[in-house]
Scaffold this motif. Sequence first.
Motif, short mmCIF file in Angstrom:
data_model
loop_
_atom_site.label_atom_id
_atom_site.label_comp_id
_atom_site.label_asym_id
_atom_site.label_seq_id
_atom_site.Cartn_x
_atom_site.Cartn_y
_atom_site.Cartn_z
N GLU A 109 0.95 -1.33 0.12
CA GLU A 109 -0.11 0.04 -0.03
C GLU A 109 0.73 1.18 0.03
OE1 GLU A 109 -3.61 0.15 0.21
OE2 GLU A 109 -3.15 -1.74 -0.64
N TRP A 110 0.51 2.48 -0.52
CA TRP A 110 1.03 3.52 -0.48
C TRP A 110 1.27 4.14 0.86
CZ3 TRP A 110 0.32 8.30 1.84
CH2 TRP A 110 1.11 9.03 1.57
N ALA A 111 2.73 4.33 0.99
CA ALA A 111 3.15 4.66 2.32
C ALA A 111 3.98 6.04 2.27
CB ALA A 111 4.01 3.62 2.97
N GLU A 112 3.89 7.09 3.17
CA GLU A 112 4.56 8.40 3.30
C GLU A 112 5.90 8.01 4.12
OE1 GLU A 112 3.97 12.94 4.67
OE2 GLU A 112 2.38 11.73 4.79
N ALA A 113 6.95 8.32 3.62
CA ALA A 113 8.18 7.83 4.05
C ALA A 113 8.27 8.75 5.19
CB ALA A 113 9.26 8.33 2.99
N LEU A 114 8.77 8.23 6.40
CA LEU A 114 9.37 8.74 7.62
C LEU A 114 10.87 9.42 7.47
CD1 LEU A 114 7.96 6.37 10.28
CD2 LEU A 114 7.25 8.77 10.33
N GLY A 115 11.02 10.46 8.03
CA GLY A 115 12.29 10.98 8.25
C GLY A 115 13.12 10.33 9.42
N GLY A 482 -0.26 -4.93 19.00
CA GLY A 482 0.54 -5.93 18.15
C GLY A 482 1.14 -5.29 16.76
N ALA A 483 1.95 -5.83 16.16
CA ALA A 483 2.80 -5.46 15.09
C ALA A 483 3.23 -6.54 14.01
CB ALA A 483 3.97 -4.50 15.64
N LEU A 484 3.46 -6.46 12.74
CA LEU A 484 3.82 -7.34 11.95
C LEU A 484 4.66 -6.65 10.84
CD1 LEU A 484 1.61 -6.82 9.71
CD2 LEU A 484 0.49 -8.32 11.01
N ASP A 485 5.45 -7.27 10.11
CA ASP A 485 6.15 -6.92 8.80
C ASP A 485 5.08 -6.68 7.66
OD1 ASP A 485 8.67 -6.47 9.89
OD2 ASP A 485 9.70 -7.80 8.60
N THR A 486 5.18 -5.97 6.91
CA THR A 486 4.27 -5.75 5.65
C THR A 486 4.92 -5.08 4.56
OG1 THR A 486 1.70 -4.72 5.08
CG2 THR A 486 3.43 -3.40 6.45
N ALA A 487 4.37 -5.64 3.35
CA ALA A 487 4.76 -4.66 2.14
C ALA A 487 4.08 -3.44 2.12
CB ALA A 487 4.26 -5.44 0.86
N VAL A 488 5.02 -2.53 1.76
CA VAL A 488 4.78 -0.88 1.33
C VAL A 488 5.21 -0.55 0.41
CG1 VAL A 488 4.45 -0.47 3.89
CG2 VAL A 488 6.92 -0.30 2.84
N VAL A 490 6.71 2.86 -1.45
CA VAL A 490 7.27 4.28 -1.17
C VAL A 490 7.64 4.92 -2.48
CG1 VAL A 490 9.13 5.71 0.07
CG2 VAL A 490 8.00 3.53 1.22
N ALA A 491 6.87 5.78 -2.86
CA ALA A 491 7.38 6.36 -4.16
C ALA A 491 7.64 5.60 -5.21
CB ALA A 491 8.77 7.31 -4.01
N GLY A 492 6.65 4.48 -5.26
CA GLY A 492 6.81 3.68 -6.38
C GLY A 492 7.38 2.37 -6.01
N ALA A 493 8.46 2.47 -5.12
CA ALA A 493 9.23 1.13 -4.81
C ALA A 493 8.61 0.34 -3.82
CB ALA A 493 10.54 1.77 -4.10
N GLU A 494 8.32 -1.14 -4.12
CA GLU A 494 8.07 -1.86 -3.05
C GLU A 494 9.10 -2.34 -2.17
OE1 GLU A 494 5.02 -3.83 -3.13
OE2 GLU A 494 4.06 -2.10 -4.48
N GLN A 495 8.84 -2.16 -0.79
CA GLN A 495 9.92 -2.57 0.06
C GLN A 495 9.23 -3.00 1.34
OE1 GLN A 495 11.30 1.69 -0.04
NE2 GLN A 495 11.01 1.87 2.17
N THR A 496 9.83 -3.54 2.41
CA THR A 496 9.28 -4.00 3.57
C THR A 496 9.15 -2.94 4.67
OG1 THR A 496 10.45 -5.98 3.33
CG2 THR A 496 9.78 -5.57 5.55
N GLY A 497 8.17 -2.64 5.26
CA GLY A 497 7.72 -1.68 6.59
C GLY A 497 6.96 -2.60 7.47
N ILE A 498 6.47 -1.69 8.57
CA ILE A 498 5.77 -2.36 9.70
C ILE A 498 4.37 -1.82 9.80
CG2 ILE A 498 6.04 -2.28 12.14
CD1 ILE A 498 8.91 -2.14 11.82
N ALA A 499 3.47 -2.72 10.08
CA ALA A 499 2.28 -2.25 10.59
C ALA A 499 2.03 -2.30 12.01
CB ALA A 499 1.25 -2.96 9.71
N TYR A 500 1.44 -1.55 12.76
CA TYR A 500 1.10 -1.81 14.01
C TYR A 500 -0.44 -1.27 14.43
CZ TYR A 500 1.48 3.21 14.66
OH TYR A 500 1.47 4.70 14.69
#
Length: 656
Positions: A109-115, A482-488, A490-500
Motif C-alpha cells: 500500500e502507498w506509504a509516506e516516508a518517515l524521516g 501488536g505489530a507485523l512486517d508488511t509490504a509498503v 514508497v514513491a513507487g518502490a516496493e519494500q518492507t515496512g511495519i504495521a502496528y
Amino acid sequence: MNRNFSRFGLILSFACFTIGSAFGTTITRQISSSGTVKIPSTTVGVDGLSSPETSPTFSNVPNLADGPTAAGTTGAAGIKGTQSTAGVLARVAKFKINRSIAKAQGKGEWAEALGKDEPDRRVQLSFDGENSRNQRLASNGNQFSIEPPDQGLCAGNGYVMESLNDVMKIYNRKGVALSGDIALNAFYGYAPAINRQVNPRVFGPSITDPACYFDPEVKRWFHLVLTLDTDPATGAQTGSNHLDLAVSSSADPLGSWTVYKIAVQDDGTQGSPQHPNCPCLGDYPHIGADAHGIYLTTNEFPFSGGFNSAQIYAISKKALISGSTSIQVVQLDTADYLLEGNPGFTVWPAVSPAGDFERSNQGTEYLLSSVAVFSNSGNDNRLRVWAVGNTKSLNGTTPALTLVHNVVNVDAYGVPPAIPQKPGSAPLRDCLNDRSMVTPAGVGCWNYLTAVQPTLPETLAAIDPNDSRMQQVFFTGNRLYGALDTAVNVAGAEQTGIAYYVLNPSVSPNLVSASVIKQGQLAIAGNSVTRPAIAALPNGKGVIGFTVVGADHYPSAGYIHFNRDHGHRGELVKVIANGLGPDDEFGSYNAFGTPRSRWGDYGAAAVDGDDIWLANEYIGHACTLAQYTDPAALFSCNGSRVALTNWATRISRIEP
C-alpha cells in the motif's frame, strides 16, 4: 520481526462470531518436572573452525556420515522403523529452510516516508548484547554456528535477561553483566550441542526459538525453548521434540529454576495427541500470561511437509510456581477454529507486564494472529483476535477453558519482499569467491571453509523479512497491541515496512470482538524496517523496536515512539546503533546449501516499571578479507565475529 504517517482511522469491526468456536477439542494431560537447574559457570572456547560448524538438525550439511537414527519413529509413508540420517534430513528439508506458509508476496500500500533522526534524550541506556561470537564460543566452544539469533529478552526486579539461539546472559539495570555467556544446553541441563573434545563427536539436543517473561504479580521468571532430540552419533533429528519451560524459584534469575517438558511431536507418543501427518515440529514457540495461566503457542509443521495449525498450551501459573513434580497442561488446536477453512498461524499470546490482566469471563488471555499468508495475493485486511476464557479453572483439577475467535478489519497489509543490502565488505563471501590465496590446503581461500570448490560466485544476499506473521503482543490499559512486517509502496518502490495496531478488545463467554483505536504503518525512503517488537505502558505510551536496513544503512538497530491515541504522529525513526557492515553468514551462500539470508526471526520488547527495554539484531562490526584470514585472528576479525556468522544484538532502555 513504515511511513511518515500512515492512515489513522477509527475502524469498528465486529465480524460474525463463528458458531461453536467455544467447543473445540481440548486435550488435558499431566507433564512432569525434569528437576531443577541453576545458572551454570561459563567456559569460553577459542577462535577457529571446527567440524562440523553447523548443526545437522537445521542445516544442509555436506558429507554428513550416514547412520542409524530415528528408531521407531513414523516416516512420511507411515512406515515405522529405523531410518538413516539421510532419510531424516530429507524429511525435514521442506521446512528446515523456510518454515513459512506464505503463498505469495503481497502488493504494498502507498506509504509516506518517515524521516530519520539520532537517538533522543529518552534513551537512558544502550549497549551491545550477545553476538554470534559469544554464542559460538560458549560452553568451551561446544556450540554450532547459528543464524538467526531469535531475540528473547525480558526484564523485571532490577534484572534484564537476554536469550538467543543458543546463549543467554543476565544484566542489571545499568547494563552490567551478572553472568557470563551461558549456552542454553548448559542452562537446561543437557549435554552440549556438540562435544568437540571427544572423538568421534557426540551430539546433544538442539535448542531453538527462545522466549522469556517476568511476571509482575507472582515475581517469577519464565523461560521457554523448543528442544529437538537428536541422534548422539549423527546429530540428526529423531522426530521427538518438546517445549522446555523453566520457572524460577524466586524473583532472582540467578537462583534455581524448575524445568517442565511438553512433548509437541503430536504423534500419540509421550502423552501427545495424534494429529494428521505427524510426527510434527512445534515451531516458533512464544509465551503469554494472564492472571491465572501461562500460555505457550507453536506452529505445527509435519516432518513430511505442509502445515497443520497453531497450537495453544495453557498451564496454571499457580502450579508452575509451586515447583510441583507433576502439573496439568491443556492443549487447544486452532484446526478446530477455522476462518475460511484456515486454522490459526503464529497465534501470539499477550503479556501484561504491569499486571493489569483481563479479569472478566473468569479470567481471559488474548491472542492475535494475521491471515495474509493464506491469501493467493499475499494481502489481506483482517487480523484474528482470540480469547481463552475461564482461565481461573486452570487452578482446579478439571480445567474448563473456552476459546473464541473473531476478525478485526484493518488497513491492507501483505507479505513483504526481500530487502536488498547496502554493498560492503563481506569476508565470508569474499573468501568463498577467492581463487588466488595460498592456503595449507591449496590455492583459494575457499579451501579454509569447504573441501569442494564452490561452483557459483557468491553474492551479497537480500535480507529475509518476516512473512507478515504477528509479532509481540501486549495487553495493558485495556488495550491490545501488536505489530507485523508488511509490504509498503514508497514513491513507487516496493519494500518492507511495519504495521502496528492498538485494539480495544471485549469478551464474553461466547464472543470476543475488538475495535481499532489506532493503526499505522512505518516506512523509510530507500530503506526497509523489519522485525518489529512493540511494548506499551498502561497509559498508552509505547516504543516499537526494529532493524533498519537498505540503500543507506547496513543492518542497524532502530526504534520509534508512539502512543495509543496519536500513533506515531510527529515522530521520526531513530537509529540507536548504526550497522557497520552487511549481513555475511553461511545461510546466504550456495556453498552451504539453499541460500537464504535469515534475519530476526523476531526482536523483543519488555516493560520494567516505567521503562521499556528493546533488543534487536544488527551488524556491529566491519571486517576485510585480509583481517578475516589473518592467521593470528583465526577468522575472528580481531574478536568481532566467527568464521560463518557475524550477527550482533543491541539492548536499549528507553523512557516511552
